[in-house]
Design a protein around this motif. Structure first.
Motif, PDB file in Angstrom:
ATOM      1  N   GLY A  33      15.165   5.108   7.803  1.00 16.10           N
ATOM      2  CA  GLY A  33      13.702   4.771   7.644  1.00 16.10           C
ATOM      3  C   GLY A  33      12.695   5.462   7.251  1.00 16.10           C
ATOM      4  O   GLY A  33      11.190   6.180   6.352  1.00 16.10           O
ATOM      5  N   GLY A  34      12.720   6.010   8.699  1.00 15.27           N
ATOM      6  CA  GLY A  34      11.665   6.810   9.366  1.00 15.27           C
ATOM      7  C   GLY A  34      11.627   8.484   8.038  1.00 15.27           C
ATOM      8  O   GLY A  34      10.930   8.877   7.799  1.00 15.27           O
ATOM      9  N   ALA A  36      13.482   8.869   5.556  1.00 16.63           N
ATOM     10  CA  ALA A  36      12.808   8.362   4.330  1.00 16.63           C
ATOM     11  C   ALA A  36      11.030   8.224   3.716  1.00 16.63           C
ATOM     12  O   ALA A  36      10.288   9.359   2.603  1.00 16.63           O
ATOM     13  CB  ALA A  36      13.346   7.253   3.484  1.00 16.63           C
ATOM     14  N   CYS A  37      10.748   8.035   4.937  1.00 18.23           N
ATOM     15  CA  CYS A  37       9.263   7.845   4.859  1.00 18.23           C
ATOM     16  C   CYS A  37       8.695   9.289   5.558  1.00 18.23           C
ATOM     17  O   CYS A  37       7.652   9.873   4.418  1.00 18.23           O
ATOM     18  CB  CYS A  37       8.498   7.291   5.870  1.00 18.23           C
ATOM     19  SG  CYS A  37       8.685   5.867   5.811  1.00 18.23           S
ATOM     20  N   VAL A  38       9.034  10.954   5.801  1.00 17.85           N
ATOM     21  CA  VAL A  38       8.346  11.929   6.136  1.00 17.85           C
ATOM     22  C   VAL A  38       8.566  12.667   4.870  1.00 17.85           C
ATOM     23  O   VAL A  38       7.890  13.448   3.835  1.00 17.85           O
ATOM     24  CB  VAL A  38       9.450  12.417   6.885  1.00 17.85           C
ATOM     25  CG1 VAL A  38       9.345  13.808   7.153  1.00 17.85           C
ATOM     26  CG2 VAL A  38       8.538  11.634   8.193  1.00 17.85           C
ATOM     27  N   LEU A  39      10.146  12.334   3.577  1.00 19.96           N
ATOM     28  CA  LEU A  39      10.512  12.453   2.980  1.00 19.96           C
ATOM     29  C   LEU A  39       8.927  12.096   1.787  1.00 19.96           C
ATOM     30  O   LEU A  39       8.615  13.267   0.767  1.00 19.96           O
ATOM     31  CB  LEU A  39      11.694  12.391   2.556  1.00 19.96           C
ATOM     32  CG  LEU A  39      12.617  12.900   2.743  1.00 19.96           C
ATOM     33  CD1 LEU A  39      14.200  13.064   2.593  1.00 19.96           C
ATOM     34  CD2 LEU A  39      12.477  14.932   2.646  1.00 19.96           C
ATOM     35  N   HIS A  40       9.013  10.664   1.410  1.00 20.35           N
ATOM     36  CA  HIS A  40       8.257  10.815   0.545  1.00 20.35           C
ATOM     37  C   HIS A  40       6.840  10.923   1.056  1.00 20.35           C
ATOM     38  O   HIS A  40       6.224  11.636  -0.043  1.00 20.35           O
ATOM     39  CB  HIS A  40       7.578   8.790   1.045  1.00 20.35           C
ATOM     40  CG  HIS A  40       6.679   8.316  -0.220  1.00 20.35           C
ATOM     41  ND1 HIS A  40       6.637   8.307  -1.214  1.00 20.35           N
ATOM     42  CD2 HIS A  40       5.619   7.669   0.625  1.00 20.35           C
ATOM     43  CE1 HIS A  40       5.288   7.940  -1.374  1.00 20.35           C
ATOM     44  NE2 HIS A  40       4.792   6.980  -0.253  1.00 20.35           N
ATOM     45  N   GLY A  41       6.137  11.471   2.363  1.00 19.56           N
ATOM     46  CA  GLY A  41       4.749  12.186   2.554  1.00 19.56           C
ATOM     47  C   GLY A  41       4.889  13.440   2.221  1.00 19.56           C
ATOM     48  O   GLY A  41       3.734  14.257   1.260  1.00 19.56           O
ATOM     49  N   GLY A  51       9.929   2.389   2.606  1.00 17.36           N
ATOM     50  CA  GLY A  51       9.685   2.685   4.590  1.00 17.36           C
ATOM     51  C   GLY A  51       8.988   0.875   4.163  1.00 17.36           C
ATOM     52  O   GLY A  51       9.798   0.583   5.732  1.00 17.36           O
ATOM     53  N   SER A  52       8.180   0.014   3.488  1.00 15.84           N
ATOM     54  CA  SER A  52       8.088  -0.925   3.740  1.00 15.84           C
ATOM     55  C   SER A  52       8.762  -1.800   3.567  1.00 15.84           C
ATOM     56  O   SER A  52       9.198  -2.553   4.080  1.00 15.84           O
ATOM     57  CB  SER A  52       6.612  -1.227   2.676  1.00 15.84           C
ATOM     58  OG  SER A  52       7.659  -0.667   0.438  1.00 15.84           O
ATOM     59  N   LYS A  53      10.235  -1.834   2.765  1.00 18.65           N
ATOM     60  CA  LYS A  53      11.840  -2.687   2.636  1.00 18.65           C
ATOM     61  C   LYS A  53      12.269  -2.623   3.994  1.00 18.65           C
ATOM     62  O   LYS A  53      12.475  -3.713   4.106  1.00 18.65           O
ATOM     63  CB  LYS A  53      12.098  -2.087   0.809  1.00 18.65           C
ATOM     64  CG  LYS A  53      12.095  -2.683   0.002  1.00 18.65           C
ATOM     65  CD  LYS A  53      11.854  -3.835  -0.317  1.00 18.65           C
ATOM     66  CE  LYS A  53      11.772  -4.052  -1.532  1.00 18.65           C
ATOM     67  NZ  LYS A  53      11.141  -6.121  -1.603  1.00 18.65           N
TER      68      LYS A  53
END
Length: 77
Positions: A33-34, A36-41, A51-53
């Motif tokens: 999840g982390g 994925a958050c970095v890639l989303h950033g 991340g929220s899921k």
């Protein structure tokens, strides 16, 4: 020495091996999840809700799921 490995797992209604499996599962979900958050950033169009899921799923398993365990009887004298 054994209590170092059993005291906390027993406090959440698990044996050592169950706790190890659940903790490792949580850890892997958190790492992925982390990531994925970095890639989303970097690329905001990817992993928009991942991340929220993951947080929602982990909260459900850890907090809500464990609150359904039978609570120990507390005798007050």
């Amino acid at each position: 020495m054994k209590r170092f490995f059993t005291e906390h797992p027993e406090s959440v209604g698990e044996n050592y091996w169950q706790h190890l499996r659940h903790a490792c599962g949580f850890g892997v979900r958190m790492i992925l999840g982390g990531f994925a958050c970095v890639l989303h950033g970097l690329l905001p169009f990817l992993f928009v809700k991942t991340g929220s899921k993951q947080i929602e799923t982990l909260h459900g398993k850890m907090v809500i799921g464990r609150s359904k365990l039978p609570q120990p009887i507390d005798f007050v004298i």
